[in-house]
Write a protein that holds these residues in place. Structure first.
Motif, mmCIF file in Angstrom:
data_model
loop_
_atom_site.group_PDB
_atom_site.id
_atom_site.type_symbol
_atom_site.label_atom_id
_atom_site.label_comp_id
_atom_site.label_asym_id
_atom_site.label_seq_id
_atom_site.Cartn_x
_atom_site.Cartn_y
_atom_site.Cartn_z
ATOM 1 N N TYR A 39 16.619 -8.397 9.700
ATOM 2 C CA TYR A 39 16.690 -8.978 10.289
ATOM 3 C C TYR A 39 17.738 -10.086 9.428
ATOM 4 O O TYR A 39 18.867 -10.359 9.852
ATOM 5 N N PRO A 53 16.752 -11.038 16.207
ATOM 6 C CA PRO A 53 15.749 -11.727 16.194
ATOM 7 C C PRO A 53 14.326 -11.072 16.655
ATOM 8 O O PRO A 53 13.141 -11.427 15.808
ATOM 9 N N LEU A 92 12.403 -10.318 13.591
ATOM 10 C CA LEU A 92 12.383 -12.020 12.888
ATOM 11 C C LEU A 92 10.862 -11.736 13.916
ATOM 12 O O LEU A 92 10.176 -11.632 12.783
ATOM 13 N N GLN A 93 10.877 -11.413 15.273
ATOM 14 C CA GLN A 93 9.587 -11.026 15.626
ATOM 15 C C GLN A 93 8.625 -9.952 15.296
ATOM 16 O O GLN A 93 7.253 -10.711 15.092
ATOM 17 N N GLN A 100 7.209 -11.490 11.670
ATOM 18 C CA GLN A 100 5.992 -12.735 12.279
ATOM 19 C C GLN A 100 4.383 -11.953 13.244
ATOM 20 O O GLN A 100 3.635 -12.759 12.351
ATOM 21 N N LEU A 109 7.893 -14.699 4.452
ATOM 22 C CA LEU A 109 8.317 -14.921 6.027
ATOM 23 C C LEU A 109 8.711 -16.308 5.859
ATOM 24 O O LEU A 109 9.519 -16.686 6.432
ATOM 25 N N LEU A 136 11.876 -16.632 4.355
ATOM 26 C CA LEU A 136 12.711 -16.400 5.894
ATOM 27 C C LEU A 136 13.057 -17.365 6.811
ATOM 28 O O LEU A 136 14.043 -17.991 7.683
ATOM 29 N N THR A 137 11.767 -18.315 7.631
ATOM 30 C CA THR A 137 11.615 -19.053 8.239
ATOM 31 C C THR A 137 11.512 -20.279 7.624
ATOM 32 O O THR A 137 11.796 -21.637 7.755
ATOM 33 N N HIS A 138 11.387 -20.708 6.613
ATOM 34 C CA HIS A 138 10.287 -22.263 5.600
ATOM 35 C C HIS A 138 9.709 -22.942 6.369
ATOM 36 O O HIS A 138 10.169 -23.848 6.508
ATOM 37 N N GLU A 139 8.330 -22.075 7.443
ATOM 38 C CA GLU A 139 7.197 -22.531 8.069
ATOM 39 C C GLU A 139 6.599 -22.831 6.693
ATOM 40 O O GLU A 139 5.801 -21.564 5.811
ATOM 41 N N TYR A 165 3.520 -20.075 6.454
ATOM 42 C CA TYR A 165 3.174 -19.335 5.547
ATOM 43 C C TYR A 165 3.143 -19.084 3.988
ATOM 44 O O TYR A 165 1.951 -18.077 3.402
#
Length: 360
Positions: free
Chosen positions: A250, A256, A259-260, A263, A295, A298-301, A304
């Motif tokens: 990614y 994307p 990335l999927q 995830q 993760l 990668l996403t800053h969510e 995770y």
């Protein structure tokens, strides 16, 4: 799914009221950091108590031997601000690496499982300890080994654990810690030709896509090309290892779909990643938790990092879940040293890097 390989995840997933960061930041809340540090101290004491009678001093590898524990001390040394504590970690790391260097058998040209781990780590530790001559001698030994690595007709595999990639990692590890001039750059270039855009497009990307196509509906991956059973959820076999490839793809191709895949790997690891095999990083809970840190990077969510914290909480009760006892219970990849390493990495999620696999 096989219920004899993992425990049912008892934790609720991320949602309102379960935040782990201080508001508006990516810093863990103080109470979480406090718990992490308390358990690092507790588990490190358990490891050090075990050094008296639970270590195979003939195993000097990074993977399951004394050099892996020395690598943990280098990491701890870099992460503390207390000068006295740092010196104490240095002392222990030097003690372990000297035992490793005295045991070399001239086997395997890799960082994780061969002589190169002790040689490269020894070079870094000796330099940090002011032992410049000893450090340079070890670097010369590492550089000389390129004559056994570069020829393509010597049956040396290309992978990380036992082959050329492991040699390249050793060179980059030394350069990372001692500076760009510590290793002859010409040797690095001979270990890996620089890839052109065409190589990436025509060789690397199709290979990555082939691996991505092997994904099971669950989000997991087969343990080998010949195995179609959806059983193993380990860094060494399954989604927790493949996620690192998907994440890198990614970053390189910015597609994307990778990335999927990463995830989807994260979802199966959350569901099935509390392993009965134990708490280690190769095939245990700590190694699986690194997928969540990746993760997050990668996403800053925040979810995770929350999941990584929950897996860390599982590790706080080290040895109390009825897991299998590894062959090398104190080691970096199978045992306690790897769990301590992960807990320490989790204190700063944005900087976390899987040991001896990603450069830290």
């Amino acid at each position: 799914m096989s219920s004899d390989r993992e425990f049912e995840n008892p934790y609720p997933d991320f949602g309102p009221g379960r935040e782990v960061f201080k508001p508006g930041t990516s810093e863990l809340k103080d109470d979480i950091v406090k718990q992490l540090k308390e358990n690092i101290v507790k588990l490190l004491k358990k490891l050090e108590d075990g050094l008296n009678d639970e270590v195979d001093w003939h195993d000097y590898s990074v993977y399951t031997g004394t050099t892996g524990i020395a690598l943990l001390y280098l990491y701890l040394m870099n992460s503390v601000h207390d000068t006295g504590q740092s010196k104490e970690y240095m002392k222990k790391a030097i003690w372990l690496i000297e035992k490793s260097l005295a045991s070399l058998k001239g086997r395997r040209l890799s960082f994780m499982c061969g002589d190169l781990g002790p040689l490269a780590l020894g070079a870094v530790l000796y330099k940090r300890a002011g032992m410049d001559t000893e450090s340079k001698d070890l670097i010369k030994r590492v550089e000389k080994l390129h004559r056994d690595v570069i020829p393509l007709d010597n049956n040396l595999p290309d992978e990380l654990l036992f082959g050329r990639v492991g040699y390249l990692f050793s060179l980059l590890f030394i350069k990372k810690h001692l500076g760009e001039d510590a290793i002859d750059s010409a040797i690095v270039q001979k270990a890996q030709e620089y890839l052109s855009d065409r190589d990436l497009k025509d060789l690397i990307k199709p290979s990555v896509d082939y691996i991505m196509a092997l994904k099971f509906d669950s989000g997991n991956f087969p343990s080998s090309l010949s195995n179609s059973t959806d059983r193993l959820v380990h860094w060494c076999h399954g989604a927790p290892g493949v996620i690192h490839l998907a994440a890198l793809a990614y970053k390189v191709f910015r597609d994307p779909k990778y990335l999927q895949v990463a995830q989807e790997c994260g979802e199966v690891i959350w569901k099935r990643g509390l392993l009965q095999k134990g708490y280690g990083i190769c095939h245990g809970v700590s190694g699986n938790a690194y997928a969540f840190l990746l993760l997050f990077q990668l996403t800053h969510e925040e979810k995770y990092t929350y999941r990584a914290v929950k897996f860390a909480e599982w590790c706080y009760d080290y040895g109390k879940h009825g897991c299998r006892i590894p062959d090398r219970p104190l080691s970096l990849f199978e045992g306690l040293a790897g769990t301590v390493y992960f807990l320490n990495d989790l204190v700063h999620p944005e900087q976390a890097a899987f040991p001896a696999f990603q450069l830290f």
